[in-house]
Design a protein around this motif. Structure first.
Motif, short mmCIF file in Angstrom:
data_model
loop_
_atom_site.label_atom_id
_atom_site.label_comp_id
_atom_site.label_asym_id
_atom_site.label_seq_id
_atom_site.Cartn_x
_atom_site.Cartn_y
_atom_site.Cartn_z
N MET A 1 66.70 159.76 127.07
CA MET A 1 67.22 160.63 128.11
C MET A 1 66.30 160.60 129.34
O MET A 1 66.77 160.58 130.48
N ARG A 2 65.01 160.59 129.10
CA ARG A 2 64.08 160.56 130.23
C ARG A 2 64.19 159.24 130.99
O ARG A 2 64.08 159.21 132.22
N ARG A 3 64.40 158.14 130.27
CA ARG A 3 64.57 156.85 130.95
C ARG A 3 65.80 156.87 131.86
O ARG A 3 65.78 156.31 132.96
N GLN A 4 66.89 157.50 131.38
CA GLN A 4 68.07 157.60 132.22
C GLN A 4 67.78 158.43 133.48
O GLN A 4 68.25 158.09 134.57
N PHE B 1 78.44 164.72 128.27
CA PHE B 1 77.63 163.61 127.81
C PHE B 1 76.51 163.37 128.83
O PHE B 1 76.75 163.48 130.04
N VAL B 2 75.34 163.02 128.36
CA VAL B 2 74.22 162.79 129.26
C VAL B 2 74.57 161.71 130.28
O VAL B 2 74.32 161.85 131.49
N GLU B 3 75.17 160.62 129.79
CA GLU B 3 75.49 159.51 130.68
C GLU B 3 76.49 159.93 131.76
O GLU B 3 76.37 159.54 132.92
N VAL C 1 73.71 158.14 124.31
CA VAL C 1 72.54 158.53 123.52
C VAL C 1 72.95 159.46 122.38
O VAL C 1 72.44 159.34 121.25
N ALA C 2 73.88 160.39 122.60
CA ALA C 2 74.33 161.27 121.52
C ALA C 2 75.09 160.47 120.46
O ALA C 2 74.94 160.73 119.27
N ASP C 3 75.89 159.49 120.90
CA ASP C 3 76.61 158.64 119.94
C ASP C 3 75.63 157.88 119.06
O ASP C 3 75.83 157.77 117.85
N ARG C 4 74.59 157.36 119.66
CA ARG C 4 73.61 156.60 118.88
C ARG C 4 72.90 157.50 117.87
O ARG C 4 72.66 157.11 116.73
N TRP D 1 72.73 171.68 132.11
CA TRP D 1 74.05 171.06 131.99
C TRP D 1 73.95 169.56 131.80
O TRP D 1 74.84 168.94 131.23
N THR D 2 72.86 168.95 132.24
CA THR D 2 72.68 167.52 132.02
C THR D 2 72.59 167.19 130.54
O THR D 2 73.16 166.20 130.07
#
Length: 644
Positions: A630-633, A234-236, A89-92, A587-588
């Motif tokens: 992020m919420r979907r993840q 990274f979130v992922e 998500v950050a890359d996008r 931290w997420t």
């Protein structure tokens, strides 16, 4: 010397100063005499009957500040390219931002302002107030070798307006008091990767006076520069580690490793085994000493040992990526893994523990799953970022004070040879492994442990920094670097052919059995993961709600209000590890949001002012539009656990 001012400043700065320093300074008698005063404008220091400053300290400091402000030394980032295949998500967000503003002219240098003032040498502190008043930065980091100068600075300068000004900016003051350039800069690296890491570009570097220590520290800062701007997560990745930790901790029983003071001290060396190229000439020696040592292997170092008929006692894995399982699968196809004890982060791919008969978990620091599940337990500091860092750190926790490092090259003298010939990186039939799983080219020259030049990469240099900080933290231990790779401060470099390993007084198998018996086994109910995951998911949704609300109230056309709105949500400013649902939620998301803010800070001060508002609107809009991703993840993670 004003004793009242000294005491007032010590009390004011108590939280920033190293523990016990106040008592040390109280007993310290500086080797200088003071003439004149700040009030009369003729302050000077006398040493050996001669003045240290010409014509006096006040005038000297004014002239130095004037010269510096005319052309300040600053610390600049480089805008690297983004991997077009990256889908995080950050890359996008970053790809969208850059695509929207292609073709805009960028100034080589940014406007004034940065996250930090690195003050190399406090001196007697006269430069401090004018620098704080005239430079725009958040955190002040003082690197000083001389307790005498620190005591003088606290006795001559009122720090209260300095503290007030920095606090009003949302900043902090940090003191690094050390006489080793390597140790000081390793401490500095950890401070830099703190709350204002996104604002590192454009920070100020001021050297008050020259000395071998300060000159060496400034040079060391330039050397470690490539690793300072890297992302903090990274979130992922965080979602994956949370998912893996849930799966691993729900099994059991398993061993649980943390620091304990009641473990016995072992009288045999611990061999810490990596897969750097230099180990290829050392397997015969390791085999020769096998019955005199306990062996901890890290990552792909396992295959080299097994290829040469050497079975480690403990094997260490840490990364959450699927290629760890793939590499171990290739090793297991060649060798029997039974009887090897696995030490692993709770966040590893759950298929990895299934490959070993005996599993020992530990909590890795600075990841969200640790914050969510560890409760009152603390992670093992400096057990990251690589598996060999973990191997050495685990050996310390288990009571082994003597370490011999093999294959921990952290680079190579031959830039085209990144790993041992016995590593899966070399032996695999998969081209991705042969390429080093797309690791960067070995292109950063660093000093070799046994002379010469070793070529490294940023991730290896970060590993070295953590090794050096680990070794500094355990002065009662001995660390012998038998690798022919990068120099690691805190170790004694040694050709292993010159080393003598005495016979063990007890069979090594008994020592290993005792080591394992000192690690408690616990069941899946111990960490209350179901309840704690529920608390985490609630905190994570609350974090996203707060981010949406903060952004809805923030003017979209300027970077500063955007940063001020999000910074309280990603600020992880505590030095003591605290495990809580709120910390886990921060931290997420802080790594991904921090990367985007880092890009915004870099570009917003280099873009032509007429284009700046449009850029900031794009930045603001991109974050707003991707918070639902992020919420979907998070929702997907919940559903995978039967919640949501």
């Amino acid at each position: 010397m004003n004793k009242d001012l000294l005491q007032s400043n010590l009390k004011l700065l108590e939280a920033s100063l190293p523990p016990g320093l106040a008592a040390q300074l109280a007993e310290l008698s500086p080797g200088f005499s003071i003439t004149g005063s700040v009030e009369t404008g003729d302050l000077n220091l006398m040493a050996g009957g001669r003045p240290l400053f010409e014509p006096n300290a006040i005038q000297h400091s004014r002239e130095q500040i004037t010269r510096y402000l005319e052309n300040p030394n600053r610390f600049y980032a480089r805008l690297g390219g983004l991997d077009p295949k990256a889908t995080g998500v950050a890359d996008r967000m970053m790809q969208e931002i850059l695509k929207s503003h292609q073709g805009l002219e960028l100034s080589t240098l940014p406007e004034a302002g940065g996250g930090y003032l690195f003050m190399f040498g406090l001196g007697i502190g006269l430069a401090l107030s004018p620098l704080v008043e005239q430079l725009d930065f958040r955190d002040l980091i003082v690197i000083e070798e001389s307790p005498e100068f620190l005591k003088l600075a606290l006795s001559l300068v009122d720090w209260s307006p300095i503290v007030d000004r920095i606090t009003a900016r949302g900043g902090q003051i940090h003191f690094i008091l050390n006489d080793s350039p390597d140790a000081a800069i390793n401490l500095l690296v950890h401070v830099i990767r703190g709350p204002h890491h996104s604002l590192l570009d454009g920070s100020y570097v001021f050297q008050t006076y020259g000395s071998p220590f300060l000159n060496g520290a400034v040079a060391k800062l330039a050397e470690v520069r490539p690793l300072l701007f890297g992302p903090k997560g990274f979130v992922e990745d965080e979602m994956t580690m949370m998912r893996n930790s849930l799966a691993n901790l729900s099994q059991g029983p398993y061993g649980f490793l943390e620091d304990k003071t009641d473990r016995s001290i072992k009288n045999v060396p611990a061999f810490i085994i990596g897969s750097g190229p230099s180990i290829d000439g050392q397997f015969d020696l390791i085999r020769q000493w096998r019955d005199r040592v306990v062996i901890f292997s890290g990552g792909t170092g396992l295959n080299g040992l097994l290829d040469n008929g050497i079975r480690p006692d403990f094997h260490c894995e840490m990364e959450n990526t699927t290629n760890i399982f793939d590499g171990l699968t290739q090793t297991a196809a060649r060798h029997d893994l039974s009887g090897i004890r696995l030490i692993a982060s709770t966040s590893v791919d759950p298929r990895v523990p299934d490959m070993f008969d005996d599993v020992i978990y530990f909590f890795r620091d600075t990841i969200s799953s640790t914050r969510a599940f560890a409760g009152q337990h603390q992670p093992m500091a400096y057990a990251v970022p690589s598996v060999t860092n973990l191997a050495s750190r685990s050996a310390i926790a288990l009571g082994y004070p003597q370490h011999c490092l093999f294959g921990i090259d952290l680079g190579s003298k031959k830039p085209d040879q990144h790993h041992s010939a016995h590593s899966i990186y070399t032996l695999s039939e998969k081209p991705s492994w042969n390429r080093g799983n797309d690791m960067d080219p070995l292109a950063i020259p660093v000093k070799g442990a046994r002379g010469g030049t070793v070529y490294s990469i940023a991730s290896f240099m970060l590993s070295r920094s953590y090794f050096e900080q680990l070794f500094l933290s355990f002065p009662q231990c001995q660390f012998i670097n038998c690798s022919d790779g990068a120099d690691i401060a805190g170790t004694t470099a040694m050709d292993p052919t010159d080393m003598t390993i005495p016979a063990s007084q007890r069979p090594v198998a008994e020592i290993v059995a005792q080591t394992r018996a000192e690690i408690p086994d616990i069941g899946p109910e111990y960490f209350q993961i179901t309840e704690r995951f529920q608390e985490y998911r609630n905190a994570a949704h609350q974090w996203l709600d707060q981010a949406e609300q903060a952004l809805s109230k923030t003017p979209p056309d300027r970077f500063a209000p955007l940063y001020e709105a999000l910074w309280p949500l990603i600020n992880e400013a505590t030095t003591q590890q605290v495990n809580s649902p709120d910390k886990a939620a921060r931290w997420t998301f802080l790594g991904g949001i921090g990367r985007v803010l880092q890009l915004g800070h870099f570009l917003s001060r280099r873009i032509d002012p007429k284009d700046r508002s449009d850029f900031c609107r794009t930045l603001h809009r991109s974050i707003v539009e991707h918070l639902p991703d992020m919420r979907r993840q998070l929702n997907d993670l919940e559903q995978s656990q039967g919640q949501g």
